[in-house]
Design an enzyme around this catalytic site. Structure first.
Site, PDB file in Angstrom:
ATOM      1  CB  ILE A 560      -1.237  -0.010   1.126  1.00 57.56           C
ATOM      2  CG1 ILE A 560      -0.233  -0.267   2.461  1.00 57.56           C
ATOM      3  CG2 ILE A 560      -2.024  -1.002   1.102  1.00 57.56           C
ATOM      4  CD1 ILE A 560      -1.123   0.033   3.872  1.00 57.56           C
ATOM      5  CG  PHE A 565      12.099   5.318   6.949  1.00 54.22           C
ATOM      6  CD1 PHE A 565      13.194   5.658   7.547  1.00 54.22           C
ATOM      7  CD2 PHE A 565      11.028   6.611   7.073  1.00 54.22           C
ATOM      8  CE1 PHE A 565      13.645   6.885   8.041  1.00 54.22           C
ATOM      9  CE2 PHE A 565      11.505   7.708   7.616  1.00 54.22           C
ATOM     10  CZ  PHE A 565      12.970   7.938   8.234  1.00 54.22           C
ATOM     11  CB  SER A 567       7.690  -1.876   0.786  1.00 55.49           C
ATOM     12  OG  SER A 567       8.575  -1.698  -0.178  1.00 55.49           O
ATOM     13  CB  VAL A 568       3.683   0.646   4.032  1.00 50.85           C
ATOM     14  CG1 VAL A 568       2.594   0.193   5.085  1.00 50.85           C
ATOM     15  CG2 VAL A 568       4.727   1.497   4.544  1.00 50.85           C
ATOM     16  CE  LYS A 582       6.949   2.682   7.641  1.00 54.28           C
ATOM     17  NZ  LYS A 582       6.761   3.286   6.313  1.00 54.28           N
ATOM     18  CG  ASP A 680      10.226  12.485   5.705  1.00 53.58           C
ATOM     19  OD1 ASP A 680      10.331  13.466   4.786  1.00 53.58           O
ATOM     20  OD2 ASP A 680      10.120  11.253   5.376  1.00 53.58           O
TER      21      ASP A 680
END
Length: 905
Positions: A560, A565, A567-568, A582, A680
Site C-alpha cells: 500500500i 524507510f 515498503s508498507v 512496514k 520528515d
C-alpha cells in the site's frame, strides 16, 4: 457523675439558650458578625439560607442533602455554599463527621468558624477553620462563590477557595497539594473515594483503594489530562495551578500566564451569563458543568468518557463491557455471581477475607491458589501505574504476590515482562481493545473448606511431600547440575557476550548472528553458530515473528506504499484487526545495531496520542526488521488532496487536518518523556481514516536510518520541498526544522497542490493541463502566498476546486500561521504547541515578518536554490536527472544528535 435525667435537661437548656441568640427565622444578609450561632431550630422550617453574595448568585446555607438510603428517613444537613438558582453545592464544610443533626451548632466567633455538638462531652469541634493570625471581623460571601473570613482591615484571613471540596469554580485556582475530593454520594457530602490532584507534570484522577483517611490512603490513578484526546501541550514548564473558564481547562505555570496543557470544551456557553465549573462526582468522573439561571445544571464535558475506564462501574471483579446504551456487567468466565452482585471463583475457592491482615499462616505461599481472569482482560493499574517488578518471568510475579499477604492478585504483561500487584481493594475489570498489550490477570484464592478431618489433612500433606515435592526437588537439582556442566563446557568453547541483568528493565532475547569480520577473526571451533545475547530493553511493544507477519500479509502481497524507510503492506492479524506492516529497507547489522533498533522501537511504542499512528508491534529476526502499525483506511493526505480526479476535501475537513497534525507534532516535541523530532514532515506522512482521524506517521524513524540510507532519505521520500534552511547550512537541527516543514504542508493543504515549482511542472506535463491557480503555473506558491498576504487577498490562495466554499477569516489565519512557520531564522518560528493554538483559534495568529521571508521571493525568481549543496553536481556526475539516484550533503545524523541532546524532560 450527674444522673442521666439531669444531663439531658442540661443539654436541652443549652440548645434553647443557643436558639435564643438569633431570631427563629433568619433573613439572609451579606455580612455576618461574630458572635453568631446557627442551630437546627433556624432551618427546620426554611431553606437554610443565611448569607447571600452581593448579586445573589451564591448563598451560604445549612443544606438538606436528603436521606442516604430509601429506608433511612433521617435527612442529612451540611454547611455548604450553593449556587442559588440551581441549589447546587459548590463547597461544603467536610470532616470525619460534619453532618448537622438536631444538636449540632454552626458557630462564628472571633477565632473563626466551627461546627460542634454541645450535647456531647467532646470539647473539640467536628470541623473548624484553622488558627487565624487576627480576630475575625465579619464573614462574607462574594459573587465568585468565595466564602471568606475578613479582619478589621478588610484583609482575608481564610477563604473557601484555599480549601475546595469537590468543585472548582470559575476564577478559582487549584494549586499543587490541594485536591478536589468527591462526595460519598449525592445525599452524603462527606469526602468520598475519588480525587483530582495536580502534579508538576499533569492533572490526575485517582481512586482511594483503601478505607484509610485521605491523607494516608493508597490512591490509584485511572485518568490523566495529558492522555485525553482533546488535551494539547503548549509548553514544558512545570504545572503550578489549574483553572477552568467558559472555554476549557488550563494547567498553568507558576507565573500564572503560561499554559502547560489546555483542554477545550466542545461547545461554548449558551448564554453570556453562564459559567463553567469542574466537579468530581461520586462515581469518580470529572465533569464540566454549566451553572445557569435555571434549575438544571447540564454537563458539557466529562472524563473518562467510557464508563469502563472508571474504577467501579461494576461490582468488584466484574467485567465491564461498554455499549451504545451504556455499559453492561458480567462475571469473567472462571467466576460466578455472588448473591450481592459481585463475582467469586466458580470452583468454590474463597477470596482472602481481609486484605492486609497478615497472620503467620497467610505468609505461607503454598496456601494460595490463583484463578485466571481470561485472555484480553485488563485492569486500571496496567494503564497508569508503574510495575512492581520488570524483567522476571510470570512465576516470579506469582511468588511475589504469594509472599505478600495484602496482595489480592496480579497482572503480568508478557511483552515487557512487567508485574503489577493488586492491593487493598479490587475494582471491576474491562475487555482490552484489540492490539493492546496482552496482560494476564490472576486473582489470589484460598482453598475451599469441606470439613475434612485432621488425619486426611495429614495424609494429604504426606502425599504432597513425598509424591510431589521430593521428586520435583530431585529433578531441579539434576537439571541444575546438567546446566552448570553444559555452561562450563560452552564457556570453554566460545567467548562470553552476556550482559548483566539490570533491575527495573524488561528483557529481550536476541539471536545475534556473527558478522563476517567477527567470524573471520574467530577460532575455527566457533564455526559461525548463533550466539544468544540478553539485551535489556524496557517497554517494548508486542513482538511478532516473521512467519506471523508473512501470514498476516499473505506473503507481503498487498503493498500500500513505499518510501525511503521501506515498503508498507496491508495485513490482517488473527484477531481480525487490520494493520499496516512496514518492512524496513536494509538492516542495522550486528548486536549493537539491533540494540539501537530495539531501543528506538521501545521509545516509539510508548508514545500514545490521538494524532499519532500507534505502533502495535515489531519483528526483529536477524536482518529482518518490521514494524506493525494501526491501519488508516483512507491512506495518506497526499492521496486525498493531490490525486488527480479525486474529490477535493472541503475546507472544514482541511482545517481539521491542519489542527490534528499540529497537535500530533506538538506532542512529539513537548509531550513525550523524550523529545522526538520527526525530520520528515510532509503530506505523505499524515494519515487519515474514514472516522475523521488525523495521525502523524513515521515519527522516530529517522534515528533508525543507517548512514548508507541517508542519501535515499531526500530523493526517494521527495522531501526536498520541505527542508528547513538550517539543513542546507549545516546548522544545528532543532524541533523548529519540523515547524518549517509543517508550514510548507499547511500551504499545500490550503492550495491542494505541491509547493515545489518543479513538481508542479511535472504534474502539469503528466496531466496535460494547466495550473488552476490565478497566477502563472511556474509561480512558487510560498512566494505567492507571501505576496497575496501582504495585499490581504487571502481568498485567491484557496484551492480553486472549492469554488469559494472556504471561510476567508480562517484561510487568513492559516496563511499567517504557515508564513510564521517559514521564518528563515529558526529561533523566530513558533513552537508547535503555539502553532496548534493559533490554528484552533484559542490563540491569536501571529504576524509574519517579511524580512525573514525574503528568501522565498528569491527562490521563486530563481535567484537561489533551496536544494542541498552538491545536489546538481552529483546528479550530473551520474549522468542522470538531478533528482534521481543522488545523495545529498546533509545527513539525518544531525537529527539524531538533536534528539540525543534534548534528553529527558
Amino acid at each position: 457523675m450527674a444522673p442521666p435525667l439531669l444531663l439531658h435537661l442540661s443539654r436541652l437548656i443549652l440548645l434553647l439558650s443557643l436558639a435564643a441568640v438569633a431570631p427563629a427565622h433568619l433573613v439572609p444578609v451579606q455580612y455576618l458578625y461574630p458572635p453568631f450561632n446557627l442551630t437546627y431550630f433556624h432551618f427546620i422550617d426554611t431553606n437554610g439560607v443565611f448569607l447571600l453574595s452581593p448579586g445573589a448568585n451564591f448563598s451560604a446555607a445549612v443544606y438538606n442533602a436528603g436521606a442516604t438510603e430509601a429506608s433511612d428517613s433521617q435527612s442529612r444537613f451540611f454547611f455548604s455554599v450553593l449556587h442559588s438558582a440551581s441549589r447546587t453545592p459548590v463547597w461544603t464544610a467536610t470532616a470525619a463527621d460534619s453532618t448537622i443533626l438536631e444538636s449540632v451548632v454552626l458557630s462564628l466567633s472571633a477565632t473563626g468558624l466551627s461546627l460542634f455538638d454541645p450535647s456531647t462531652a467532646q470539647p473539640d469541634p467536628a470541623w473548624s477553620t484553622p488558627r487565624l493570625r487576627d480576630p475575625v471581623a465579619t464573614l462574607r460571601l462574594l459573587d465568585t462563590g468565595e466564602l471568606a473570613l475578613i479582619d478589621a482591615h478588610n484583609a482575608t484571613l481564610w477563604s473557601s477557595f484555599d480549601r475546595p471540596t469537590d468543585t472548582l469554580l470559575h476564577a478559582q485556582p487549584l494549586r499543587l497539594g490541594v485536591p478536589l475530593m468527591s462526595s460519598a454520594s449525592a445525599n452524603d457530602l462527606s469526602p468520598g473515594a475519588y480525587r483530582l490532584v495536580l502534579t508538576p507534570n499533569d492533572a490526575l484522577l485517582q481512586w482511594a483503594t483503601s478505607s484509610s483517611p485521605p491523607s494516608s490512603a493508597a490512591f490509584l490513578t485511572y485518568w490523566a489530562l495529558s492522555s485525553d484526546p482533546a488535551a494539547v501541550q503548549d509548553s514544558s514548564h512545570a504545572v503550578a495551578s489549574m483553572a477552568v473558564n467558559a472555554s476549557g481547562i488550563y494547567l498553568l505555570a507558576d507565573n500564572g500566564r503560561d499554559t502547560v496543557y489546555r483542554l477545550l470544551f466542545p461547545s461554548p456557553p449558551a448564554s453570556k451569563g453562564d459559567s463553567r465549573v469542574l466537579k468530581v462526582d461520586p462515581s469518580g468522573r470529572l465533569r464540566a458543568l454549566t451553572l445557569t439561571a435555571g434549575a438544571a445544571v447540564p454537563t458539557v464535558w466529562a472524563a473518562p468518557a467510557n464508563d469502563c475506564d472508571l474504577p467501579l462501574p461494576c461490582p468488584s471483579l466484574s467485567l465491564c463491557t461498554p455499549g451504545s446504551n451504556g455499559s453492561t456487567c458480567m462475571c469473567p468466565d472462571a467466576f460466578s455471581t455472588y448473591s450481592s452482585g459481585g463475582c467469586a471463583p466458580a470452583d468454590g475457592a474463597a477470596l482472602p477475607a481481609i486484605p492486609g491482615s497478615c497472620d503467620a499462616g497467610a505468609k505461607k505461599a503454598a496456601r494460595y491458589s490463583y484463578v485466571g481472569l481470561g485472555a484480553g482482560i485488563g485492569y486500571l493499574p496496567t494503564k497508569f501505574a508503574l510495575p512492581d517488578t520488570s524483567g522476571d518471568a510470570l512465576p516470579a510475579c506469582r511468588d511475589l504476590c504469594s509472599g505478600n499477604c495484602s496482595c489480592l492478585g496480579f497482572f503480568y504483561r508478557n511483552s515487557s515482562r512487567s508485574c503489577f500487584l493488586l492491593h487493598n481493594q479490587m475494582g471491576s475489570v474491562f475487555r482490552a481493545s484489540a492490539g493492546a498489550d496482552a496482560d494476564a490477570g490472576f486473582i489470589k484464592t484460598l482453598p475451599s473448606q469441606h470439613g475434612k478431618g485432621s488425619s486426611s489433612s495429614s495424609l494429604s500433606l504426606i502425599t504432597i511431600v513425598f509424591g510431589i515435592v521430593l521428586p520435583t526437588v530431585a529433578a531441579v537439582l539434576i537439571s541444575f547440575l546438567l546446566y552448570a556442566m553444559g555452561a562450563q563446557w560452552l564457556r570453554k568453547r566460545r567467548p562470553q557476550h552476556r550482559l548483566k541483568k539490570t533491575s527495573g528493565s524488561s528483557w529481550f532475547k536476541l539471536p545475534a548472528m556473527l558478522s563476517s569480520s567477527r567470524a573471520a577473526s574467530s577460532a575455527p571451533s566457533a564455526s559461525g553458530d548463533d550466539l544468544d545475547e540478553d539485551v535489556l530493553i524496557p517497554g517494548l511493544p508486542t513482538r511478532f515473528t516473521y512467519g506471523e507477519l508473512d501470514a498476516a500479509t499473505d506473503g507481503f502481497k498487498w503493498q500500500i506504499g513505499c518510501g525511503g524507510f521501506g515498503s508498507v503492506f496491508r495485513g490482517e492479524l488473527p484477531d481480525r484487526s487490520t494493520v499496516a506492516v512496514k518492512r524496513m529497507n536494509g538492516g542495522l547489522g550486528g548486536t549493537q545495531g539491533r540494540r539501537e533498533f530495539l531501543t528506538e522501537i521501545a521509545v516509539i511504542g510508548n508514545v500514545h496520542h490521538v494524532n499519532l499512528v500507534k505502533l502495535r508491534g515489531f519483528c526483529a529476526e536477524g536482518a529482518r526488521q518490521l514494524l506493525v502499525y494501526e491501519y488508516m483506511n483512507r491512506g495518506s493526505l497526499d492521496q486525498t488532496v493531490f490525486r488527480a480526479g479525486a474529490a477535493a476535501p472541503e475546507w472544514p475537513a482541511r482545517l481539521r487536518v491542519c489542527v490534528g497534525a499540529a497537535r500530533g507534532l506538538a506532542y512529539l516535541h513537548a509531550g513525550c518523556d523524550r523529545k522526538i523530532l520527526h525530520c520528515d514532515v510532509k503530506p505523505e506522512n499524515i494519515l487519515l481514516d474514514d472516522r475523521g482521524g488525523v495521525k502523524i506517521a513515521d515519527f522516530g524513524l529517522a534515528k533508525l536510518m543507517s548512514p548508507e540510507q541517508s542519501g535515499l532519505f531526500t530523493t526517494m521520500r521527495g522531501t526536498r520541498g520541505y527542508l528547513a534552511p538550517e539543513w542546507l547550512m549545516n546548522a544545528p537541527i532543532t524541533d523548529k526544522a519540523d515547524v518549517y516543514s509543517f508550514g510548507m504542508v499547511l500551504l499545500e493543504i490550503m492550495r491542494g497542490r505541491k509547493n515545489s515549482k518543479k513538481q508542479q511542472e511535472e504534474e502539469e506535463h503528466t496531466s496535460g493541463g494547466s495550473s488552476a491557480s490565478s497566477a502563472s503555473s511556474s509561480e512558487y506558491f510560498p512566494a505567492l502566498a507571501l505576496e497575496l498576504h501582504e495585499q490581504g487577498r487571502y481568498g485567491e490562495l484557496v484551492d480553486p476546486r472549492l469554488e469559494g466554499r472556504a471561510d476567508v477569516a480562517q484561510v487568513a489565519r492559516v496563511v499567517r500561521v504557515a508564513l510564521c512557520c517559514l521564518h528563515e531564522d529558526a529561533a523566530l518560528r513558533p513552537a508547535m504547541g503555539v502553532v496548534s493554538a493559533m490554528l484552533d483559534g484559542s490563540m491569536d495568529a501571529g504576524e509574519p515578518r517579511a524580512e525573514l521571508l525574503r528568501y522565498l521571493r528569491m527562490y521563486g525568481r530563481g535567484l537561489v536554490d533551496l536544494r542541498p549543496a552538491g545536489w546538481m553536481d552529483q546528479g550530473k556526475a551520474k549522468g542522470s536527472d538531478s533528482t534521481a539516484g543522488v545523495s545529498s550533503s546533509w545527513s539525518p545524523a544531525s537529527c539524531v544528535s538533536a534528539q540525543q541532546l534534548s534528553g529527558p524532560r
